[in-house]
Write a protein that holds these residues in place. Structure first.
Motif, mmCIF file in Angstrom:
data_model
loop_
_atom_site.group_PDB
_atom_site.id
_atom_site.type_symbol
_atom_site.label_atom_id
_atom_site.label_comp_id
_atom_site.label_asym_id
_atom_site.label_seq_id
_atom_site.Cartn_x
_atom_site.Cartn_y
_atom_site.Cartn_z
ATOM 1 N N ASP A 5 0.734 -1.179 0.130
ATOM 2 C CA ASP A 5 -0.110 -0.004 -0.203
ATOM 3 C C ASP A 5 0.920 1.147 -0.120
ATOM 4 O OD1 ASP A 5 -2.764 1.459 0.583
ATOM 5 O OD2 ASP A 5 -1.193 2.132 2.022
ATOM 6 N N PRO A 6 0.682 2.171 -0.895
ATOM 7 C CA PRO A 6 1.642 3.465 -0.936
ATOM 8 C C PRO A 6 1.837 4.264 0.192
ATOM 9 C CG PRO A 6 0.000 3.394 -3.004
ATOM 10 C CD PRO A 6 -0.259 2.127 -2.149
ATOM 11 N N PHE A 7 0.432 4.469 1.003
ATOM 12 C CA PHE A 7 0.440 4.950 2.448
ATOM 13 C C PHE A 7 1.319 4.360 3.448
ATOM 14 C CE2 PHE A 7 -2.968 7.063 0.065
ATOM 15 C CZ PHE A 7 -2.500 8.331 0.000
ATOM 16 N N MET A 8 1.102 3.026 3.218
ATOM 17 C CA MET A 8 1.741 2.434 4.452
ATOM 18 C C MET A 8 3.480 2.402 4.034
ATOM 19 S SD MET A 8 0.019 1.472 6.822
ATOM 20 C CE MET A 8 0.761 0.193 7.545
ATOM 21 N N LEU A 9 3.649 2.127 2.591
ATOM 22 C CA LEU A 9 5.203 2.139 2.284
ATOM 23 C C LEU A 9 5.590 3.473 2.494
ATOM 24 C CD1 LEU A 9 7.369 1.010 0.306
ATOM 25 C CD2 LEU A 9 6.093 2.060 -1.680
ATOM 26 N N LEU A 10 5.047 4.754 2.272
ATOM 27 C CA LEU A 10 5.585 6.067 2.708
ATOM 28 C C LEU A 10 6.010 6.137 4.243
ATOM 29 C CD1 LEU A 10 5.931 8.858 2.168
ATOM 30 C CD2 LEU A 10 3.559 9.426 2.738
ATOM 31 N N SER A 11 5.094 5.712 4.974
ATOM 32 C CA SER A 11 5.370 5.616 6.657
ATOM 33 C C SER A 11 6.654 4.657 6.869
ATOM 34 C CB SER A 11 4.173 4.896 7.424
ATOM 35 O OG SER A 11 4.407 5.135 8.592
ATOM 36 N N TRP A 12 6.634 3.432 5.983
ATOM 37 C CA TRP A 12 7.807 2.551 6.384
ATOM 38 C C TRP A 12 9.070 3.103 5.805
ATOM 39 C CZ3 TRP A 12 11.090 -0.613 3.473
ATOM 40 C CH2 TRP A 12 11.728 -1.620 4.182
ATOM 41 N N ILE A 13 9.180 3.726 4.548
ATOM 42 C CA ILE A 13 10.274 4.222 3.897
ATOM 43 C C ILE A 13 10.668 5.308 4.921
ATOM 44 C CG2 ILE A 13 11.370 5.594 2.018
ATOM 45 C CD1 ILE A 13 11.018 2.492 1.487
ATOM 46 N N ASN A 14 10.016 6.143 5.361
ATOM 47 C CA ASN A 14 10.464 7.331 6.093
ATOM 48 C C ASN A 14 10.923 6.897 7.508
ATOM 49 O OD1 ASN A 14 10.106 9.531 4.332
ATOM 50 N ND2 ASN A 14 8.035 10.042 4.991
ATOM 51 N N MET A 15 10.488 5.913 8.107
ATOM 52 C CA MET A 15 11.031 5.403 9.419
ATOM 53 C C MET A 15 12.203 4.753 8.793
ATOM 54 S SD MET A 15 9.524 2.332 11.699
ATOM 55 C CE MET A 15 9.919 1.076 10.408
ATOM 56 N N GLN A 16 12.455 4.109 8.037
ATOM 57 C CA GLN A 16 13.772 3.504 7.647
ATOM 58 C C GLN A 16 14.906 4.488 7.412
ATOM 59 O OE1 GLN A 16 14.450 0.007 7.452
ATOM 60 N NE2 GLN A 16 12.540 -0.040 8.547
ATOM 61 N N LEU A 17 14.563 5.460 6.595
ATOM 62 C CA LEU A 17 15.427 6.565 6.146
ATOM 63 C C LEU A 17 15.773 7.340 7.608
ATOM 64 C CD1 LEU A 17 13.684 7.885 3.260
ATOM 65 C CD2 LEU A 17 16.051 7.229 3.161
ATOM 66 N N ARG A 18 14.821 7.767 8.658
ATOM 67 C CA ARG A 18 15.150 8.126 9.826
ATOM 68 C C ARG A 18 16.047 7.615 11.069
ATOM 69 N NH1 ARG A 18 10.034 8.322 12.478
ATOM 70 N NH2 ARG A 18 10.782 5.955 13.265
ATOM 71 N N ASP A 19 15.684 6.239 10.566
ATOM 72 C CA ASP A 19 16.446 5.461 11.843
ATOM 73 C C ASP A 19 17.553 4.619 11.396
ATOM 74 O OD1 ASP A 19 14.413 6.018 13.600
ATOM 75 O OD2 ASP A 19 13.213 3.971 13.456
ATOM 76 N N TYR A 20 17.799 4.282 9.960
ATOM 77 C CA TYR A 20 18.780 3.429 9.777
ATOM 78 C C TYR A 20 19.691 3.944 8.486
ATOM 79 C CZ TYR A 20 15.868 0.147 12.393
ATOM 80 O OH TYR A 20 15.388 -0.122 13.425
ATOM 81 N N TYR A 21 18.980 4.827 7.620
ATOM 82 C CA TYR A 21 20.081 5.330 6.392
ATOM 83 C C TYR A 21 20.111 6.842 6.207
ATOM 84 C CZ TYR A 21 18.831 0.463 5.498
ATOM 85 O OH TYR A 21 18.789 -0.907 5.417
ATOM 86 N N THR A 22 21.248 7.010 5.736
ATOM 87 C CA THR A 22 21.889 8.368 5.677
ATOM 88 C C THR A 22 21.058 9.111 4.145
ATOM 89 O OG1 THR A 22 23.727 7.973 4.564
ATOM 90 C CG2 THR A 22 23.784 8.259 6.932
ATOM 91 N N ASN A 23 20.668 8.258 3.413
ATOM 92 C CA ASN A 23 20.082 8.823 2.193
ATOM 93 C C ASN A 23 19.265 7.684 1.349
ATOM 94 O OD1 ASN A 23 22.016 7.552 0.238
ATOM 95 N ND2 ASN A 23 23.521 9.093 0.898
ATOM 96 N N LEU A 24 18.524 8.038 0.312
ATOM 97 C CA LEU A 24 17.862 6.996 -0.332
ATOM 98 C C LEU A 24 18.653 6.000 -1.006
ATOM 99 C CD1 LEU A 24 14.911 6.284 -1.197
ATOM 100 C CD2 LEU A 24 14.970 7.828 -2.778
ATOM 101 N N ASP A 25 19.595 6.582 -1.488
ATOM 102 C CA ASP A 25 20.402 5.577 -2.421
ATOM 103 C C ASP A 25 20.966 4.366 -1.422
ATOM 104 O OD1 ASP A 25 20.220 6.833 -4.923
ATOM 105 O OD2 ASP A 25 21.775 8.019 -4.387
ATOM 106 N N ASP A 26 21.444 4.925 -0.114
ATOM 107 C CA ASP A 26 21.722 3.910 0.804
ATOM 108 C C ASP A 26 20.644 2.839 1.098
ATOM 109 O OD1 ASP A 26 24.304 5.027 0.932
ATOM 110 O OD2 ASP A 26 23.884 5.993 2.895
#
Length: 57
Positions: A5-26
């Motif tokens: 689901d795009p809205f669940m994906l948005l939340s999940w991706i932003n959490m991953q970016l915030r907690d684990y990755y320094t940028n989208l490429d990583d």
């Protein structure tokens, strides 16, 4: 598991970016995701990646 689901994906991706990755490429490299497909999916719900905040806004 990556949400379909795009809205669940948005939340999940932003959490991953915030907690684990320094940028989208990583994130895409680590999780073997297609960056272009991800940006198209989230762009479909009017969200774009902002490198300054390292999140989709």
């Amino acid at each position: 598991m990556i949400p379909k689901d795009p809205f669940m994906l948005l939340s999940w991706i932003n959490m991953q970016l915030r907690d684990y990755y320094t940028n989208l490429d990583d994130l895409c490299t680590a999780l073997n995701l297609d960056r272009q497909a991800l940006e198209i999916t989230l762009g479909g719900i009017d969200f774009q990646y902002d490198p300054k905040t390292n999140s989709f806004l």
